[in-house]
Design an enzyme around this catalytic site. Structure first.
Site, short mmCIF file in Angstrom:
data_model
loop_
_atom_site.label_atom_id
_atom_site.label_comp_id
_atom_site.label_asym_id
_atom_site.label_seq_id
_atom_site.Cartn_x
_atom_site.Cartn_y
_atom_site.Cartn_z
N ASP A 296 0.82 -1.21 0.00
CA ASP A 296 0.00 0.00 0.00
C ASP A 296 0.85 1.26 0.00
O ASP A 296 2.00 1.27 0.45
CB ASP A 296 -0.88 0.04 1.26
CG ASP A 296 -2.05 -0.91 1.16
OD1 ASP A 296 -2.03 -1.80 0.29
OD2 ASP A 296 -2.98 -0.77 1.98
N HIS A 344 -5.66 2.99 -4.45
CA HIS A 344 -5.70 3.27 -3.00
C HIS A 344 -6.09 4.74 -2.77
O HIS A 344 -5.63 5.36 -1.83
CB HIS A 344 -4.33 2.94 -2.39
CG HIS A 344 -4.33 2.79 -0.90
ND1 HIS A 344 -5.37 2.25 -0.17
CD2 HIS A 344 -3.36 3.10 0.02
CE1 HIS A 344 -5.05 2.24 1.12
NE2 HIS A 344 -3.84 2.77 1.27
N HIS A 438 3.79 -2.31 3.12
CA HIS A 438 3.87 -0.94 2.60
C HIS A 438 5.19 -0.74 1.86
O HIS A 438 6.26 -0.85 2.47
CB HIS A 438 3.75 0.07 3.75
CG HIS A 438 2.40 0.03 4.41
ND1 HIS A 438 2.08 -0.92 5.35
CD2 HIS A 438 1.29 0.78 4.22
CE1 HIS A 438 0.82 -0.74 5.72
NE2 HIS A 438 0.32 0.27 5.06
ZN ZN Z 1 -2.78 3.12 3.01
#
Ligand code: ZN
Length: 496
Positions: A296, A344, A438
């Site tokens: 992400d 996202h 991430h």
């Molecule tokens: Zn995020």
């Protein structure tokens, strides 16, 4: 010279058009307040970040924990002192907000920063930062523009573009006085009040105010354009160079924003699902021990290393539109290397704090950008903080998007210890897990080779999210964590 990009938003003008006698509809205090009317004198233009060599968007985030925190800011290879200033300011803002914000409130308080480049010239760079704070009822937005003298290697505050704050205050008051909803009397020669000075493409000086500074928050963005001839005497020599840097990048045409009709949306969504989500994967996850790694918040400075570690694997990247705009080359690489590129949102704000049109804007702008970069329209989205509600799922359905959660969270974003990230990931991952990682965290990039090797040693095969759900496929508007569950609460916790 980099080309220019107009600030986004689909005709949601929240600007008070002081100076042209036009007042836009009042803002509802929600995030996407950018300016869209071509004739509006306070409208700003921005450099297209994709054209800036070496631009690296940085992220400080606090996914899936309260308070919600997501700060994005740019760094450039030739703006050392500005980079240091931004690193310092953003880290302090994140630490202060976390320390001083109660975390047990609902809805969760949130702090968000995004950015644009006002100018990138051989001698001057301008960075506009937009901060949003959500206190539980509405967003309060503020702007700050920092300028950088490349020749001297020095950061300038906006107020340092002018030589006489008293005169600037007087001129701004005259302009603001034309609107009865604005309290022009509060304008005074305080550098902090004038922390976002900019220029429109005609060279007028644009003065932006934060929400609640000079008018009720419901008015949205308040800005005044001081005509070029009046501003001339006000500008310092650096101020004139900054203006020149903005003027040198005048756009040839004003981009048109064409909203998609709902019939176009539903038919394109259906087509995409047929071709993308139901495509046969390399692996049959009804037989194999599949795991979907998801990344992400990127792309960012560490995404290249993440892709290197995944060279023989497949994963899913939930990209933030503002970052993707700066690094479309990395999206291209993701697609070329067999990964799923997913949505996202544009600026990573909690979608459940927004009206449906704002949710649509956050998702659809990112859809367009990913489509431009990769040639493929995404079929998957992940809501920031995993926060969804019926409003969000309805818009996702309209855009042909399946919402993807996760069921393994190694909390990598808060760790600078690669081996801790490796062991947290390996110990929690099971067959069919969707793992939240991430690519904005350097320690995650460091950890990834060992994660990939460790999962392989345990007999897992890495797949994209659509492959995990093949051959049954995924349905737009449905929410998936792992194993096809389709119901989550606001913060992404599975419902009992
Ligand atoms: Zn995020």
């Amino acid at each position: 010279m980099p080309s220019l990009r107009f600030s986004g938003g689909i005709a949601l003008c929240a600007a008070l058009c002081v100076g042209c006698g036009v007042t836009s509809p009042a803002s509802d205090g929600q995030p996407d307040d950018e300016i869209t009317m071509a004739s509006e004198p306070t409208m700003l233009t921005y450099v297209d970040p994709a054209d800036v060599e070496g631009l690296a968007p940085q992220t400080i985030s606090g996914d899936s924990r309260q308070p919600h925190l997501h700060l994005n800011y740019p760094t450039l290879p030739f703006t050392k002192a500005l980079n240091e200033r931004l690193h310092r300011d953003m880290a302090k803002a994140a630490a202060d907000y976390t320390a001083h914000t109660t975390t047990d409130r609902f809805p969760a308080p949130e702090y968000n920063v995004d950015w644009q480049l006002s100018a990138v010239a051989s001698d001057v760079v301008g960075v506009r930062l937009r901060t949003g704070e959500f206190g539980g009822v509405r967003w309060a937005n503020s702007t700050q523009t920092l300028w950088y003298d490349r020749t001297a290697g020095r950061v300038f505050e906006s107020a340092q573009l002018v030589n006489n704050l008293n005169l600037l205050s007087a001129l701004v008051k005259q302009h603001l006085d034309r609107d009865p909803a604005v309290d022009a009397d509060v304008v005074h020669p305080d550098p902090l009040l004038f922390d976002s000075l900019n220029f429109n493409s005609r060279g007028d000086l644009v003065v932006e105010f934060d929400d609640y500074q000079v008018a009720p928050g419901s008015m949205g963005r308040i800005a005044a354009a001081i005509p070029r001839k009046d501003a001339d005497a006000l500008l310092t020599s650096f101020g004139r160079r900054a203006r020149h840097a903005v003027e040198r990048a005048i756009p040839a045409t004003v981009p048109q924003i064409v909203p998609m009709s709902s019939s176009e949306r539903s038919s394109s969504g259906a087509q995409r699902l047929g071709s993308a989500n139901n495509r046969p994967g390399r692996v049959d996850c009804t037989v194999a021990n599949c795991v979907a790694l998801t990344f992400d918040d990127g792309p960012g400075p560490y995404t290249g290393r993440v892709l290197d570690a995944l060279r023989h694997e497949r994963a899913t990247f939930f990209t933030v539109g503002a970052n993707a705009a700066a690094r479309p080359d990395l999206l291209d690489r993701m697609r070329d290397e067999g990964h799923e590129v997913a949505n996202h949102t544009w600026s990573h704000r909690d979608l459940t704090t927004m009206a449906a049109n704002r949710v649509f804007d956050q998702l659809s702008r990112t859809q367009s950008l990913i489509k431009d970069a990769t040639g493929q329209t995404p079929t998957l989205a992940r809501a920031p903080y995993g926060a969804t509600d019926p409003n969000v799922t309805e818009v996702a359905k309209e855009l042909g998007l399946c919402l993807v959660q996760w069921n393994v969270d190694p909390m990598d974003w808060q760790s600078d210890n690669p081996s801790a990230i490796v062991s947290a990931t390996l110990s929690k991952t099971r067959r069919n897990s969707i793992v939240l990682l991430h690519d904005t965290n350097p320690a995650t990039a460091d950890a990834l080779p060992a994660i990939v090797a460790g999962l392989a040693a345990r007999g897992f095969t890495l797949v994209t999210v659509p492959e995990l759900y093949a051959p049954a496929g995924m349905t737009p508007g449905q929410t998936y964590d792992a194993g096809g569950r389709a119901s989550v609460s606001r913060r992404g916790q599975p419902l009992p």
